[in-house]
Design a protein around this motif. Structure first.
Motif, mmCIF file in Angstrom:
data_model
loop_
_atom_site.group_PDB
_atom_site.id
_atom_site.type_symbol
_atom_site.label_atom_id
_atom_site.label_comp_id
_atom_site.label_asym_id
_atom_site.label_seq_id
_atom_site.Cartn_x
_atom_site.Cartn_y
_atom_site.Cartn_z
ATOM 1 N N CYS A 98 -41.696 16.264 41.795
ATOM 2 C CA CYS A 98 -40.155 16.499 40.645
ATOM 3 C C CYS A 98 -39.968 18.071 41.009
ATOM 4 N N TYR B 134 -37.227 13.196 37.042
ATOM 5 C CA TYR B 134 -36.258 12.280 38.173
ATOM 6 C C TYR B 134 -35.253 13.604 38.822
ATOM 7 N N PRO B 135 -35.618 13.758 40.422
ATOM 8 C CA PRO B 135 -35.315 15.396 40.970
ATOM 9 C C PRO B 135 -34.136 15.275 40.928
ATOM 10 N N CYS C 91 -40.805 9.671 41.881
ATOM 11 C CA CYS C 91 -41.893 10.072 41.105
ATOM 12 C C CYS C 91 -42.945 9.773 40.860
#
Length: 458
Positions: A216, A144-145, A248
């Motif tokens: 990510c 999860y960036p 992602c």
């Protein structure tokens, strides 16, 4: 080449009950959802060619920690034997580097066998509470960036103030959890966040329109690599589309058996790049690229996505692979002064060399830079120990593999080290620090960008 001892922690310990028989974790071992293929298992003829390139066999010399040994255990489970703690421990010990796939003369598809088996394990086995908590932390963060971006600020502040160094030297985190200690030690030095625009126009005549995976960890911790990638593609005549809503690719999830999660990420990424209308999707992270090329198998049983996944996989190219196919038009400048040679060692990321089969393209690109003297790393086919999140889940064997890789690199006498994967960058940098030998280490895109622009590397 074996280790003198095996003080290792694996996600599923090799637990033995009072009777001496390994604890049964699931019986029957596998369910009916995509179990390992008997036909693929039967392709293994036990020739032993895989033993020389298998990292865990090289560490421990145990048959059950070799590819053919793991295949035997999987076959036994598929034929009715229960899934035991010992078997899961041997499977967890595998890095998934796929060096055995490259070395196998019989064409055994160990990658397919391992991924379907790991998906079964994750569905069928309840792991110890501590391991579940660690995996929950990893998979609620790394794919999860936005969550990684939220972590950047505090982490950068801790690095700049020296607080992170104090914590490391205290050893407090290591006493609580060796895995968390590895996580904090792997973090690269963080500068200001660098991002790429959604559209980067081609320089000169447009030769192609390409999509770009921003990733990510790559996006939030190696944004400079993404920026260099976009500049290199643009300089070579590509219009670069990097959709802001992309997420992602699912690589970490797929490689550790979290199949449903990986499929969900894959579907969303396919949707995103289909909407962008690009001809090719370029990837600068080896692990991501190998999974995206494999969507055709991952989503083969999904009637809504099977055909779309096949078409998408056919459009995915590693950065070096794509640039080599496209052919250079941008001028390259020497990395040093005119007439000065620079000795460069190229480290093959496993998921580029073994999973994607991209070996010559990055070397040809590096040789195309004036003054580069490219040298090979001894035992270069052996994994560095990063392997996605393996170095977090299994820090002891990963550290030993990293130290071996660092020693091999230093024997080359290289002045500069290059690779194509963020995990390798973090893992080997840490190993070189332990060896007390700092060595500039950059992504392939960074080196190409510096040469095209005529600026210093880094």
């Amino acid at each position: 080449m074996m280790s003198s001892g095996r003080n290792i922690h694996l996600g599923m310990p090799r637990v033995r009950g009072a009777s001496g028989v390994s604890a049964v974790l699931a019986e029957p071992a596998f369910d009916a959802l995509r179990p390992p293929s008997p036909e693929l298992l039967d392709d293994c003829v036990h020739c032993g060619f895989c033993l020389t390139t298998c990292p865990t066999y090289q560490l421990w010399g145990e048959e059950m920690d070799s590819p053919r040994g793991r295949i035997d255990q999987i076959r036994a489970a598929a034929e009715g034997a229960p899934l035991t703690a010992a078997t899961v421990g041997h499977l967890d010990a595998c890095l998934g580097c796929m060096a055995c796939v490259t070395s196998c003369p019989s064409g055994v598809q160990y990658d397919r066998i391992l991924e379907t088996t790991r998906a079964q394990v994750e569905r069928r086995v309840t792991r110890p509470r501590r391991d579940r908590a660690l995996r929950s932390l990893i998979f609620s963060l790394f794919p999860y960036p936005a969550r990684l971006r939220a972590l950047r600020g505090p982490l950068r502040a801790a690095q700049r103030t020296g607080a992170l160094g104090l914590v490391r030297r205290s050893g407090l985190v290591g006493r609580v959890s060796p895995e968390l200690e590895v996580m904090q030690s792997l973090a690269p030095p963080l500068g200001p966040r660098v991002s790429v625009p959604e559209r980067t126009p081609a320089v000169g005549t447009r030769r192609a329109v390409v999509g770009m995976l921003t990733g990510c960890v790559q996006r939030e911790f190696f944004g400079d690599v993404n920026a260099a990638t976009a500049r290199v593609l643009a300089a070579e005549g590509c219009e670069v589309i990097a959709p802001a809503r992309q997420g992602c690719c699912g690589a970490l999830s797929v490689h550790t058996g979290r199949e449903g999660e990986g499929m969900a990420f894959a579907r969303r990424l396919i949707d995103t790049f289909e909407e962008s209308g690009v001809e090719t999707v370029v990837v600068n992270s080896a692990g991501c690229g190998s999974t995206m090329k494999d969507y055709v198998h991952l989503l083969a049983d999904d009637p809504a996505y099977a055909d779309r996944a096949r078409a998408f996989s056919e459009r995915v190219r590693d950065l070096a692979e794509f640039l080599h196919e496209l052919g250079p038009v941008a001028q390259r400048h020497p990395l040093g002064g005119e007439g000065e040679a620079v000795t460069v060692a190229y480290h093959d990321a496993c998921h580029l060399r073994h999973a994607q089969g991209v070996v010559s393209a990055p070397r040809e690109l590096l040789r195309g830079i004036p003054g580069v003297d490219l040298v090979e790393i001894p035992d270069g086919e052996i994994c560095c120990g990063s392997a996605g999140v393996y170095n977090i889940l299994n820090p002891e064997p990963a550290t030993e593999l990293g130290d071996r890789k660092a020693a091999s690199i230093l024997r080359t006498g290289a002045e500069l080290l290059v690779t194509a994967n963020p995990g390798c960058l973090m893992q080997i940098t840490q190993a070189l620090e332990r060896a007390g030998r700092a060595l500039p280490f950059v992504h392939t895109a960074t080196l190409l960008d510096a040469s095209i622009r005529g600026v210093p590397v880094g």
